[in-house]
Design a protein around this motif. Structure first.
Motif, PDB file in Angstrom:
ATOM      1  N   GLY A 194       0.819  -1.203   0.000  1.00  0.00           N
ATOM      2  CA  GLY A 194       0.000   0.000   0.000  1.00  0.00           C
ATOM      3  C   GLY A 194       0.856   1.258   0.000  1.00  0.00           C
ATOM      4  O   GLY A 194       1.875   1.334   0.696  1.00  0.00           O
ATOM      5  N   VAL A 195       0.461   2.255  -0.791  1.00  0.00           N
ATOM      6  CA  VAL A 195       1.224   3.494  -0.917  1.00  0.00           C
ATOM      7  C   VAL A 195       0.974   4.372   0.308  1.00  0.00           C
ATOM      8  O   VAL A 195      -0.144   4.836   0.553  1.00  0.00           O
TER       9      VAL A 195
ATOM     10  N   GLN B  24      -5.603  -0.570   3.924  1.00  0.00           N
ATOM     11  CA  GLN B  24      -6.938  -1.054   3.553  1.00  0.00           C
ATOM     12  C   GLN B  24      -7.000  -1.446   2.079  1.00  0.00           C
ATOM     13  O   GLN B  24      -7.613  -2.457   1.719  1.00  0.00           O
ATOM     14  N   PHE B  25      -6.365  -0.659   1.234  1.00  0.00           N
ATOM     15  CA  PHE B  25      -6.411  -0.951  -0.202  1.00  0.00           C
ATOM     16  C   PHE B  25      -5.638  -2.233  -0.518  1.00  0.00           C
ATOM     17  O   PHE B  25      -6.158  -3.127  -1.188  1.00  0.00           O
ATOM     18  N   SER B  26      -4.401  -2.328  -0.040  1.00  0.00           N
ATOM     19  CA  SER B  26      -3.589  -3.510  -0.339  1.00  0.00           C
ATOM     20  C   SER B  26      -4.198  -4.774   0.253  1.00  0.00           C
ATOM     21  O   SER B  26      -4.223  -5.827  -0.399  1.00  0.00           O
TER      22      SER B  26
ATOM     23  N   LEU C  68     -10.483   3.953  -0.901  1.00  0.00           N
ATOM     24  CA  LEU C  68      -9.489   4.802  -1.536  1.00  0.00           C
ATOM     25  C   LEU C  68      -8.102   4.261  -1.253  1.00  0.00           C
ATOM     26  O   LEU C  68      -7.861   3.638  -0.218  1.00  0.00           O
ATOM     27  N   GLY C  69      -7.179   4.506  -2.162  1.00  0.00           N
ATOM     28  CA  GLY C  69      -5.802   4.096  -1.925  1.00  0.00           C
ATOM     29  C   GLY C  69      -5.112   3.650  -3.191  1.00  0.00           C
ATOM     30  O   GLY C  69      -5.669   3.702  -4.294  1.00  0.00           O
ATOM     31  N   SER C  70      -3.873   3.203  -3.020  1.00  0.00           N
ATOM     32  CA  SER C  70      -3.046   2.729  -4.128  1.00  0.00           C
ATOM     33  C   SER C  70      -2.163   1.592  -3.631  1.00  0.00           C
ATOM     34  O   SER C  70      -1.870   1.490  -2.434  1.00  0.00           O
ATOM     35  N   SER C  71      -1.715   0.769  -4.565  1.00  0.00           N
ATOM     36  CA  SER C  71      -0.871  -0.357  -4.184  1.00  0.00           C
ATOM     37  C   SER C  71      -0.114  -0.894  -5.380  1.00  0.00           C
ATOM     38  O   SER C  71      -0.610  -0.870  -6.506  1.00  0.00           O
TER      39      SER C  71
ATOM     40  N   GLU D 168     -13.108  -5.554  -9.289  1.00  0.00           N
ATOM     41  CA  GLU D 168     -14.099  -5.825  -8.248  1.00  0.00           C
ATOM     42  C   GLU D 168     -14.049  -4.740  -7.175  1.00  0.00           C
ATOM     43  O   GLU D 168     -15.080  -4.319  -6.643  1.00  0.00           O
ATOM     44  N   LEU D 169     -12.839  -4.272  -6.856  1.00  0.00           N
ATOM     45  CA  LEU D 169     -12.704  -3.171  -5.896  1.00  0.00           C
ATOM     46  C   LEU D 169     -13.338  -1.890  -6.439  1.00  0.00           C
ATOM     47  O   LEU D 169     -13.982  -1.146  -5.697  1.00  0.00           O
TER      48      LEU D 169
END
Length: 297
Positions: A72-73, A85-87, A127-130, A118-119
């Motif tokens: 996760g970023v 949460q995203f990863s 929200l987020g990045s990975s 799906e996310l």
């Protein structure tokens, strides 16, 4: 001129030789995991399989063994978003798809794509990045299929040498390719790559091959030669032995990450990009260590 008996012997040898080269056994991965969150909660997993903002999964299906690592970023924390949460959600979704059999072993990028979309369609805002790396062992074909987006990755070690490795994907220094979900109206501002942009590869593996799948927290702090030195301690396909070696690798990377005088791979890369940097790189570290073994139910 060959006698009939001699000719028969030659044919038998040829047939037996051909059979010996065709291994009809199914393969599997014996895998252990270890990691450290950079907040010093050593080796403690959050809910699921998460070390800090890293997440991972180990899934077994009748046709394949599948591993995944995502990082996760951390920059999202500045905006009040928990990067883990995203990863974690991405890896849990990919794991579920594998266990439900909704995947093709030869297409790990298909697992990543399905999980990501799906996310995107999730009714609960996320929200987020990975970054992400997925490795699939096809039991019957003895092929390893991989996809890697960003700077997590894998190594395949045979006979004490690295025979395959993932390619790191960076937009520019310390900015890896990544999957993202941005707030409404910010889609064009937040860096986001397509899962199809992942680097993919497929190759044969052999019994006894060692596969190391990890987040960048490992590779930024331990060069290949250090990793290979640790892997020399691995003498069997016994799970306990693999677990002990995974722990040793993760622990050494974690200690080096906080050594201010150590010239880490990350520091060397920074210097190559014109930055005066020295020391390890404090980061979450996830290590999945696997050995290719004969499949048993």
């Amino acid at each position: 001129m060959l006698s009939v008996l001699s000719y028969g012997r030659l044919v038998a040898r040829a047939v037996l030789g051909g059979l010996s080269q065709t291994d009809g056994r199914d393969y599997s991965l014996v895998t252990a995991s270890c990691g450290f969150g950079k907040d010093f909660r050593k080796g403690i997993l959050k809910k699921g399989m998460c070390y800090g903002d890293d997440a991972c999964f180990i899934a077994r299906h009748r046709s394949a063994d599948v591993l995944g690592v995502a990082d996760g970023v951390g920059g999202w924390r500045d905006y009040g978003v928990d990067p883990s949460q995203f990863s974690a959600t991405l890896m849990r979704t990919c794991e579920r798809l594998v266990k439900e059999g909704r995947f093709t072993p030869s297409s790990p990028v298909g697992i990543l794509t399905s999980g990501y979309y799906e996310l995107l369609q999730n009714k609960v805002p996320l929200l987020g990045s990975s970054t992400a790396c997925i490795v699939v062992l096809d039991r019957r074909s003895h092929q390893l299929h991989t996809c890697n987006l960003g700077d997590s990755g894998f190594l395949v070690v045979r006979g004490g040498e690295v025979v395959h490795r993932s390619d790191e994907q960076q937009h520019y220094f310390n900015t890896p390719f990544q999957l993202s979900i941005a707030p409404p109206g910010a889609e064009g501002v937040v860096l986001s790559d397509s899962p199809e942009a992942a680097d993919s590869s497929s190759f044969d593996v052999q019994l006894g091959d060692i596969i190391l799948t990890a987040s960048d927290g490992l590779f930024d702090n331990m060069p290949d030669y250090m990793i290979l030195q640790e892997l020399k301690k691995l003498k069997s396909t016994n799970y306990d032995s693999i677990q002990q070696t995974a722990q040793s690798i993760a622990k050494q990377a974690h200690e080096l990450a906080y050594d201010p005088n150590y010239m880490s791979p990350f520091a060397q890369f920074a210097c190559d990009n014109g930055l005066n940097v020295r020391g390890g790189k404090p980061d979450d570290i996830t290590v999945l260590l696997s050995i290719v073994a004969e499949y048993t139910d």
